[in-house]
Design an enzyme around this catalytic site. Sequence first.
Site, PDB file in Angstrom:
ATOM      1  N   ALA A  46     -45.919 -24.218 -38.126  1.00 48.70           N
ATOM      2  CA  ALA A  46     -46.660 -23.678 -37.880  1.00 48.70           C
ATOM      3  C   ALA A  46     -46.906 -22.491 -35.585  1.00 48.70           C
ATOM      4  O   ALA A  46     -45.681 -22.901 -35.470  1.00 48.70           O
ATOM      5  CB  ALA A  46     -47.201 -24.304 -37.391  1.00 48.70           C
ATOM      6  N   ASP A 249     -41.532  -2.029  21.978  1.00 50.33           N
ATOM      7  CA  ASP A 249     -42.300  -3.264  22.922  1.00 50.33           C
ATOM      8  C   ASP A 249     -41.362  -3.899  23.001  1.00 50.33           C
ATOM      9  O   ASP A 249     -40.693  -4.909  22.376  1.00 50.33           O
ATOM     10  CB  ASP A 249     -43.540  -3.159  22.517  1.00 50.33           C
ATOM     11  CG  ASP A 249     -43.780  -2.002  22.675  1.00 50.33           C
ATOM     12  OD1 ASP A 249     -44.046  -0.975  22.560  1.00 50.33           O
ATOM     13  OD2 ASP A 249     -45.390  -2.536  22.094  1.00 50.33           O
ATOM     14  N   LYS A 271     -42.434  -2.030  27.864  1.00 47.85           N
ATOM     15  CA  LYS A 271     -43.901  -2.095  29.366  1.00 47.85           C
ATOM     16  C   LYS A 271     -44.101  -2.904  28.994  1.00 47.85           C
ATOM     17  O   LYS A 271     -43.913  -3.609  27.978  1.00 47.85           O
ATOM     18  CB  LYS A 271     -44.516  -1.018  27.976  1.00 47.85           C
ATOM     19  CG  LYS A 271     -44.152   0.429  27.677  1.00 47.85           C
ATOM     20  CD  LYS A 271     -44.784   1.599  27.374  1.00 47.85           C
ATOM     21  CE  LYS A 271     -46.197   1.672  26.776  1.00 47.85           C
ATOM     22  NZ  LYS A 271     -46.736   0.921  27.094  1.00 47.85           N
ATOM     23  N   GLY A 302     -46.439  -4.697  19.256  1.00 52.50           N
ATOM     24  CA  GLY A 302     -46.703  -6.352  19.659  1.00 52.50           C
ATOM     25  C   GLY A 302     -48.540  -6.124  19.279  1.00 52.50           C
ATOM     26  O   GLY A 302     -49.068  -5.850  19.303  1.00 52.50           O
ATOM     27  N   GLY A 303     -48.446  -7.278  18.432  1.00 51.90           N
ATOM     28  CA  GLY A 303     -50.165  -7.734  17.968  1.00 51.90           C
ATOM     29  C   GLY A 303     -50.728  -6.528  17.098  1.00 51.90           C
ATOM     30  O   GLY A 303     -49.994  -6.187  16.098  1.00 51.90           O
ATOM     31  N   ASP A 304     -51.248  -5.768  16.731  1.00 57.05           N
ATOM     32  CA  ASP A 304     -52.261  -4.681  16.865  1.00 57.05           C
ATOM     33  C   ASP A 304     -51.910  -3.371  17.298  1.00 57.05           C
ATOM     34  O   ASP A 304     -52.243  -3.860  18.367  1.00 57.05           O
ATOM     35  CB  ASP A 304     -53.431  -5.125  16.380  1.00 57.05           C
ATOM     36  CG  ASP A 304     -54.498  -3.934  15.825  1.00 57.05           C
ATOM     37  OD1 ASP A 304     -53.934  -4.018  13.937  1.00 57.05           O
ATOM     38  OD2 ASP A 304     -54.442  -3.184  16.543  1.00 57.05           O
ATOM     39  N   THR A 332     -53.888  -9.945  16.094  1.00 59.47           N
ATOM     40  CA  THR A 332     -53.822  -9.079  17.551  1.00 59.47           C
ATOM     41  C   THR A 332     -53.790 -10.280  18.019  1.00 59.47           C
ATOM     42  O   THR A 332     -53.889 -11.758  17.309  1.00 59.47           O
ATOM     43  CB  THR A 332     -54.953  -8.213  17.986  1.00 59.47           C
ATOM     44  OG1 THR A 332     -55.019  -8.229  19.225  1.00 59.47           O
ATOM     45  CG2 THR A 332     -56.503  -9.125  17.518  1.00 59.47           C
ATOM     46  N   MET A 384     -53.765  -9.783  29.120  1.00 60.43           N
ATOM     47  CA  MET A 384     -52.852  -9.296  30.000  1.00 60.43           C
ATOM     48  C   MET A 384     -53.771  -9.618  31.741  1.00 60.43           C
ATOM     49  O   MET A 384     -53.615  -9.315  32.200  1.00 60.43           O
ATOM     50  CB  MET A 384     -52.968  -7.632  30.207  1.00 60.43           C
ATOM     51  CG  MET A 384     -51.968  -7.368  29.131  1.00 60.43           C
ATOM     52  SD  MET A 384     -51.875  -5.469  28.721  1.00 60.43           S
ATOM     53  CE  MET A 384     -53.540  -4.884  28.011  1.00 60.43           C
ATOM     54  N   GLY A 413     -47.929 -17.727  22.339  1.00 59.79           N
ATOM     55  CA  GLY A 413     -48.692 -17.563  21.482  1.00 59.79           C
ATOM     56  C   GLY A 413     -48.294 -17.338  19.633  1.00 59.79           C
ATOM     57  O   GLY A 413     -47.892 -16.308  19.532  1.00 59.79           O
TER      58      GLY A 413
HETATM   59  C1  LIG Z   1     -49.910  -4.836  25.885  1.00 58.53           C
HETATM   60  S1  LIG Z   1     -50.968  -5.870  25.126  1.00 58.53           S
HETATM   61  C2  LIG Z   1     -50.788  -5.811  23.992  1.00 58.53           C
HETATM   62  C3  LIG Z   1     -51.937  -6.208  22.618  1.00 58.53           C
HETATM   63  C4  LIG Z   1     -51.076  -6.666  20.933  1.00 58.53           C
HETATM   64  N1  LIG Z   1     -51.728  -4.403  20.815  1.00 58.53           N
HETATM   65  C5  LIG Z   1     -52.077  -7.207  20.749  1.00 58.53           C
HETATM   66  O1  LIG Z   1     -53.082  -6.999  19.709  1.00 58.53           O
HETATM   67  O2  LIG Z   1     -51.903  -8.732  20.619  1.00 58.53           O
HETATM   68  C6  LIG Z   1     -50.714  -7.424  25.732  1.00 58.53           C
HETATM   69  C7  LIG Z   1     -51.116  -8.669  26.225  1.00 58.53           C
HETATM   70  O3  LIG Z   1     -51.173  -9.191  24.453  1.00 58.53           O
HETATM   71  C8  LIG Z   1     -50.668 -10.285  25.137  1.00 58.53           C
HETATM   72  N2  LIG Z   1     -49.946 -11.010  23.977  1.00 58.53           N
HETATM   73  C9  LIG Z   1     -49.124 -10.424  22.985  1.00 58.53           C
HETATM   74  N3  LIG Z   1     -48.805 -11.272  22.844  1.00 58.53           N
HETATM   75  C10 LIG Z   1     -49.037 -12.056  22.895  1.00 58.53           C
HETATM   76  C11 LIG Z   1     -48.962 -14.200  22.265  1.00 58.53           C
HETATM   77  N4  LIG Z   1     -47.883 -14.653  21.868  1.00 58.53           N
HETATM   78  N5  LIG Z   1     -49.228 -14.948  23.123  1.00 58.53           N
HETATM   79  C12 LIG Z   1     -50.335 -15.260  24.493  1.00 58.53           C
HETATM   80  N6  LIG Z   1     -50.471 -14.147  24.310  1.00 58.53           N
HETATM   81  C13 LIG Z   1     -49.966 -12.235  23.657  1.00 58.53           C
HETATM   82  C14 LIG Z   1     -51.923 -10.849  26.553  1.00 58.53           C
HETATM   83  O4  LIG Z   1     -52.251 -11.402  26.961  1.00 58.53           O
HETATM   84  C15 LIG Z   1     -50.426 -10.006  26.818  1.00 58.53           C
HETATM   85  O5  LIG Z   1     -50.587  -9.217  27.735  1.00 58.53           O
END
Ligand SMILES: C[S@@+](CC[C@H](N)C(=O)[O-])C[C@H]1O[C@@H](n2cnc3c(N)ncnc32)[C@H](O)[C@@H]1O
Length: 498
Positions: A46, A249, A271, A302-304, A332, A384, A413
Amino acid sequence: MPTPLFPVFLDLAGRRVLLVGGGVVARRKAEAVLEAGADLVVGAPALVPELAQAAAEGRLAHRAGPFEPHWLDGAWLVIAATDDPAVNAVVAREAEARRIWVNVVDDAPRCSFQVPARVERGPLQVAISSRGEAPMLARWLRESLEMQLDPALGLFAEWLGGKREVLRARFPNVTRRRQVLEDLIRGPTADALRMGDSAAAEAAFAAALAEDATPCGRVILVGAGPGDPGLLTLRGLRALNQADVVLHDRLVSPEVLALSRRDAERIEVAKEAGTHHTTQQRIHELLLEHARAGKTVVRLKGGDPFVFGRGGEELEALRAAGIHYEVVPGITAAIACGAYTGIPLTHRDHAQSVRLVTAHCRNSIDTLDWRALAQERQTLVVYMGVQGLDTIRDRLIAHGRAPGTPFALVENGSRANQRVVLGTLADLPERAVAENVRSPALLILGEVAALAEKLHWFGAAPIERVLDANAPADPRPLSPPETLSSALKTAAALTLAA
Ligand SMILES: C[S@@+](CC[C@H](N)C(=O)[O-])C[C@H]1O[C@@H](n2cnc3c(N)ncnc32)[C@H](O)[C@@H]1O
């Protein structure tokens, strides 16, 4: 050590395959075999409805009843997928005797071939096998590859297939042809196709055909996120896998960097606020230099890249120089630090908007609209800002923000060494000094910050201010809240009173 299996890809189109079994497992096998264009015969007393329907539509032939050896006549392959091991064993034995390749589902010792886990991108296929010893591991590998391999690869493979003859005629020399193909594969063509820009893909091809074709490099601006490598996007990971050069960076975590190709050249363009080791101009020069040399350059930030990341300036330099570029967003710090501390940046009861600001240098502090920043019922995220906390505190209070407004300072963070310092606006700089908060750190100010006390889930518990009843009076007394929850109430009360 058992002998390894020999991998092959079979062309089953129009060739007979016998599938013994009519249940759910057989149905799954039938789908794959039919997809390969085989002449499928299913033998079973089946059939499940889907198989019965396929038989009714003429997509497979049904031999009804218990297995009979003559079903094997004319078959190139056999799959035994019944729920009776004894029947499967007979099928395997009969097939073996006739030198027909046989697979018995979930019974590796009786198989003369195994069906690998597969990752498909159009005509490209990756087959994975653990020789039946660690199927879970093979599945895991398949899932990883599924994530890493861009879906546009299939389109690219088909597109390249269409160019083979032209390439062969234009570059009869195999070495040169390989070189050109390699440049096309590493170049922006696949991405152009993914973005639906076939004109750009054709232009890249025309350039490759030109006699003096110099390879064309490109730059991918990638947001690395805040540190946890799990927060890198899939597209970011793919870009790192393609990069010949990674310009990063200092803020980019080593775990994220480790995801780049092993043989990629890594250049740190450190930087930091106040200590510009590599000037922005030099970064632009490096980007252009490597892209012009035909390299795929990942500019990892770092971040965005577009949030306080100078990504815009770098794109302007690339655009002016006519270099191809792409941007891959990252998570970010504000979004990541909120998530990893249990601080929702907006909350129906406490904050209807979020502001992201930077307090990088005195100029930026002076140009900020402090009246707007001091508004209640909003979350202020300061990037920053570790150095200017006293100015931030003074200006916000001077413009009407309640001294009892909760804050969270988030250091590192999303990383294993994340620290969160909680307090209220009135003692912001003192708390940062007392707890020795270091960069990278982010300030989250607003009623929502107090929620970290009960919603935190990642890393060490937030560091709160412990009030000592015998301590001398605070030089800058809050109507002193005992805990941050009561600070929240105080702040809310002040808002109501205002
Ligand atoms: C030059 S800015 C760059 C930010 C990055 N382009 C972003 O979108 O997160 C660097 C600042 O981002 C913040 N930052 C970046 N990574 C972080 C983390 N893991 N924990 C806390 N603050 C962070 C801090 O204030 C740091 O001085």
